[in-house]
Design an enzyme around this catalytic site. Structure first.
Site, mmCIF file in Angstrom:
data_model
loop_
_atom_site.group_PDB
_atom_site.id
_atom_site.type_symbol
_atom_site.label_atom_id
_atom_site.label_comp_id
_atom_site.label_asym_id
_atom_site.label_seq_id
_atom_site.Cartn_x
_atom_site.Cartn_y
_atom_site.Cartn_z
ATOM 1 N N GLU A 87 59.876 59.468 63.047
ATOM 2 C CA GLU A 87 60.043 59.812 64.457
ATOM 3 C C GLU A 87 59.602 58.703 65.384
ATOM 4 O OE1 GLU A 87 57.451 63.346 64.459
ATOM 5 O OE2 GLU A 87 56.165 62.164 65.757
ATOM 6 N N CYS A 331 51.386 63.204 66.982
ATOM 7 C CA CYS A 331 52.209 62.216 66.289
ATOM 8 C C CYS A 331 52.455 62.770 64.895
ATOM 9 C CB CYS A 331 51.458 60.900 66.126
ATOM 10 S SG CYS A 331 50.829 60.224 67.637
#
Ligand code: SAH
Length: 344
Positions: A87, A331
């Site tokens: 990502e 995250c």
């Protein structure tokens, strides 16, 4: 299969010559690659295209999911040619766009507060896979009339645990034939791999160095960061000094505030004692709670109180702005939830 975006421009020219083509084709090809195009979509002779496609991946990475926040922050899920997913985040500032990229699929550092490490390390990303995250996002940003101006290596992975690929990526990123993002506009974040921090200082790149400190003593740090058993805070600070001596760049410490762990008055006092007089800045981060972990974030009030203590003690510090809170999660959470969805 190999990745064409791994190559420097000189390597690309050599490859084109080996394939029996004129050198100028390398420039044509490079222009298309830097625009984020797949090989098959670039305007070059069909024979060259076919030759390249026999050896090289047409599209090393593509966006499979985008989440947009009300503050303009975007989160992307990219899939790689081998089906792995990573990502990234794009943040909009006054000066333009800043992109957060991943350097590994997963991570083996094992920090207790981080979602990226939950499944361990799957594999390193190549230089071209790191660069391609920026190329495909920059192509989208260009359509809005902007461009990616800054890059932070703070997505999943420990950049210095993938040293050779990351350094190659940084060189290709900075090349005038690349997308020309200067190392001054790049920040590399590390959990503190001391030998590699020293090697990075010797590379002559001058990227901004950010170190995840998160604690004031080695014993305290080892509770949430296994790497603290290998390298002490004293060794990290010496490596930071060396980095400053070699590059002239001020360094930054990240300090994630975890309730009951690291943000009382005594921690502030210890942090001031450690860092006072150094050419550094402290970035206070409010923990993004990870559901697999029990750790709790400090409140806004605690964060600003801690900031006040540091400032009074003479440190340069800020509380990091929370961006994309509504598309949020920590995250690594986007990838984690994607993988979870796949299992059912
Ligand atoms: N491996 C690198 C990059 C990690 S991500 C490093 O350790 O520095 C960038 C920053 O986010 C690091 O400081 C990391 O410790 C921090 N971080 C990781 N998980 C977090 C979470 N759940 N909440 C807040 N910060 C987190």
């Amino acid at each position: 299969m190999k990745i064409l975006q791994d190559l420097s421009f000189t390597e690309l020219e050599n490859l084109i010559e080996q394939l029996g083509e004129k050198k100028f084709r390398a420039a044509q090809l490079n222009t298309g690659l830097m625009q984020g195009k797949r090989i098959s979509a670039i305007n070059i002779p069909a024979a060259l295209k076919d030759g390249l496609l026999q050896e090289y991946v047409d599209e090393p990475l593509k966006i499979v999911q985008t989440l947009t926040s009300s503050d303009g922050t975007e989160k992307y899920l990219f899939s790689l040619a081998d089906g792995n997913v990573i990502e990234g985040v794009l943040m909009k500032y006054e000066y333009g766009y800043s992109q957060c990229v991943s350097t590994q699929v997963g991570c083996r550092m094992g920090c207790k507060f981080c979602a990226s490490t939950l499944g361990g390390l799957v594999r390193n990303l190549t230089a071209g896979e790191i660069l391609s995250q920026i190329l495909v996002v920059n192509a989208l940003v260009k359509m809005k009339g902007g461009s990616v101006k800054k890059v932070v290596l703070m997505g999943s992975g420990e950049p210095l645990d993938n040293y050779a690929n990351v350094v190659r990526f940084l060189r290709n990123l900075a090349a005038p034939t690349g997308i020309n993002i200067s190392p001054r506009n790049v920040s590399l974040s590390t959990c503190g791999l001391v030998p590699q921090m020293r090697s990075l200082a010797d590379e002559g790149l001058g990227v901004n160095l950010t170190v995840s400190l998160h604690q004031t003593t080695d014993e305290g740090r080892a509770r949430t960061m296994p790497i603290a058993k290998r390298y002490s805070i004293a060794e990290i600070l010496e490596a930071c000094n060396y980095y400053f001596k070699k590059t002239g760049r001020r360094y930054i410490f990240e300090y994630t505030l975890i309730d009951g762990e690291n943000c009382d008055r005594e921690h502030a006092r210890q942090l001031i004692a450690l860092l006072k007089g150094r050419c550094c800045h402290v970035n206070l981060i409010r923990l993004n709670e990870v559901k697999e972990r029990k750790l709790l974030s400090a409140t806004d009030r605690q964060a600003y109180e801690f900031l006040g203590w540091l400032e009074k003690g003479g440190l340069s510090a800020t509380v990091r702005r929370r961006m994309g809170a509504d598309i949020g999660g920590a995250c690594g959470q986007l990838r984690a939830s994607f993988l979870e969805g796949k299992k059912c």
